[in-house]
Write an enzyme that holds these catalytic residues in place. Structure first.
Site, PDB file in Angstrom:
ATOM      1  CE1 TYR A 205      47.016-136.076 -18.286  1.00 46.52           C
ATOM      2  CE2 TYR A 205      45.613-136.957 -19.857  1.00 46.52           C
ATOM      3  CZ  TYR A 205      45.954-136.058 -19.227  1.00 46.52           C
ATOM      4  OH  TYR A 205      45.691-134.765 -19.250  1.00 46.52           O
TER       5      TYR A 205
ATOM      6  N   GLY B 210      49.405-125.454 -11.826  1.00 47.71           N
ATOM      7  CA  GLY B 210      49.780-125.774 -13.314  1.00 47.71           C
ATOM      8  C   GLY B 210      49.573-124.531 -13.975  1.00 47.71           C
TER       9      GLY B 210
ATOM     10  CB  ILE C 291      50.733-130.247  -7.291  1.00 49.38           C
ATOM     11  CG1 ILE C 291      49.200-130.317  -7.110  1.00 49.38           C
ATOM     12  CG2 ILE C 291      51.042-131.603  -7.766  1.00 49.38           C
ATOM     13  CD1 ILE C 291      48.586-128.952  -7.330  1.00 49.38           C
TER      14      ILE C 291
ATOM     15  CE  LYS D  96      43.887-135.137 -16.158  1.00 46.29           C
ATOM     16  NZ  LYS D  96      43.710-133.497 -15.547  1.00 46.29           N
TER      17      LYS D  96
HETATM   18  N1  SER Z   1      46.155-134.095 -24.661  1.00 42.26           N
HETATM   19  C1  SER Z   1      46.771-134.722 -23.676  1.00 42.26           C
HETATM   20  C2  SER Z   1      47.642-135.740 -24.032  1.00 42.26           C
HETATM   21  O1  SER Z   1      48.073-135.796 -25.027  1.00 42.26           O
HETATM   22  C3  SER Z   1      45.555-135.779 -23.028  1.00 42.26           C
HETATM   23  O2  SER Z   1      45.001-135.083 -22.295  1.00 42.26           O
HETATM   24  O3  SER Z   1      48.222-136.158 -22.811  1.00 42.26           O
END
Ligand code: SER
Length: 340
Positions: free
Chosen positions: A153, A10, A54, A157
């Protein structure tokens, strides 16, 4: 003697713009991977640049076979707003891509007989506060608390953090070379070089870039919304400090870091101080507001400060006055296109 190789995924994104030159100046040969060609200003910092996803297993294998990286900095990810729109894509990129890379890093460590340092940018998105009252009561959250993400997300993570920590512990226990995994839970990041895309903390950089260009901006969260933020130079400095910290000084694998925690209204005021004509309004978008409402207002970063000297240079005032305003004035006065 040949230089150590740093493999950055990335690499053409927000963080890569400052990280690639910083790695080069610290003596690394940088091997970069991104979906699209790197802009020339950062491509020139690389020994090799590969255009691939990726999820392209043969391309990743080829990188390890040819370059034998000593350190992997895994920046490729689908950010939080985009992840809510396309959770399957987010799972593929953020989880499957990570699993495949960690496997290659582990095989490289075993074959080379030395650990591979794996740097993982995690996020405040791993936290999930149930409502505004809990967010206010929680204050600066510790790494152990409230890790129950409400979005895709954050879930991705957390898995990356846990997998990297597990593989590191497993190799240690077996007495074998393996991953030396180190992660930072970044706050929202603000860069003068680029704008993020698909994130939910994007309102801060978008607001300031729009003000510098004399464009009106409608902020997608309420004025009282509070999140931790940091400038990109401070974020890159911290990432590299953790990467080079002696293993024995680390008391954990995953660290919070913070710098300043403004409300959206305070970011607006800071922008107006320097660009008094800026038109900045508020028009909250419920889906995006809900994401930031589940993220903490502040983080407890005492471990990062004690273990490896996290010490950001920029508070909100310095960030705007000393970093963003001069760089953005130069950038937009020179007639540059809006940052991507
Ligand atoms: N800054 C990122 C987002 O807003 C969070 O890691 O998705």
């Amino acid at each position: 003697m040949s230089k150590p190789v740093a493999f950055v995924t990335g690499a053409g994104g927000e963080m890569g713009h400052l990280l690639l030159p910083a790695l080069k100046s610290r003596g690394y040969d940088v091997v970069a991977l991104d979906l699209v060609p790197l802009p020339p200003e950062i491509g020139s910092s690389c020994k090799a640049a590969i255009e691939a996803s990726i999820l392209d297993a043969p391309a990743l294998e080829e990188v390890f076979r040819r370059h034998h990286p000593q350190i992997l900095l895994h920046l490729a990810a689908v950010l939080s707003t985009k992840a809510e729109k396309d959770p399957d894509l987010a799972h593929d990129v953020n989880t499957n891509g990570t699993v495949a890379l960690f496997r290659l890093a582990r095989e490289e460590a075993l074959a080379a007989g030395r650990n591979v340092v794996v740097m993982f940018p995690s996020s405040i998105a791993v936290y999930g506060l149930p409502d505004a009252r809990a967010k206010e009561a929680a204050g600066a959250v510790r790494e152990e608390d409230w890790v129950r993400p409400a979005g895709m997300y954050g879930i991705n993570k957390v898995y990356g953090e846990m997998l990297g920590s597990y593989l590191t512990a497993r190799a240690r226990k077996a007495g074998e070379p393996g991953l030396d995994f180190r992660a930072i839970r970044f706050p929202g990041l603000v860069s003068a070089e680029t704008l993020p895309s698909g994130g939910t903390s994007d309102y801060a950089p978008e607001m300031i870039h729009a003000a510098a260009q004399g464009r009106p901006y409608s902020c997608f969260v309420r004025p009282d919304t509070r999140l931790p933020f940091m400038t990109m130079p401070d974020a890159v400095e911290s990432f590299l400090s953790l990467a080079s910290a002696p293993a024995e000084s680390l008391t954990r694998r995953v660290y919070n870091i913070g710098a300043f925690s403004p409300s959206a209204a305070e970011i607006r005021e800071a922008a107006l101080e320097h660009f008094p004509g800026a038109e900045i309004g508020f028009d909250p978008v419920p889906a995006r507001q809900a994401i930031v409402d589940s993220w903490p207002a502040d983080v407890d970063d005492r471990s990062a400060r004690a273990d490896w000297g996290h010490a950001p240079r920029h508070g909100l005032r310095e960030a705007v006055r000393d970093y963003l305003v001069p760089a953005l004035r130069r950038r937009y006065a020179a007639g540059a296109a809006p940052a991507r």
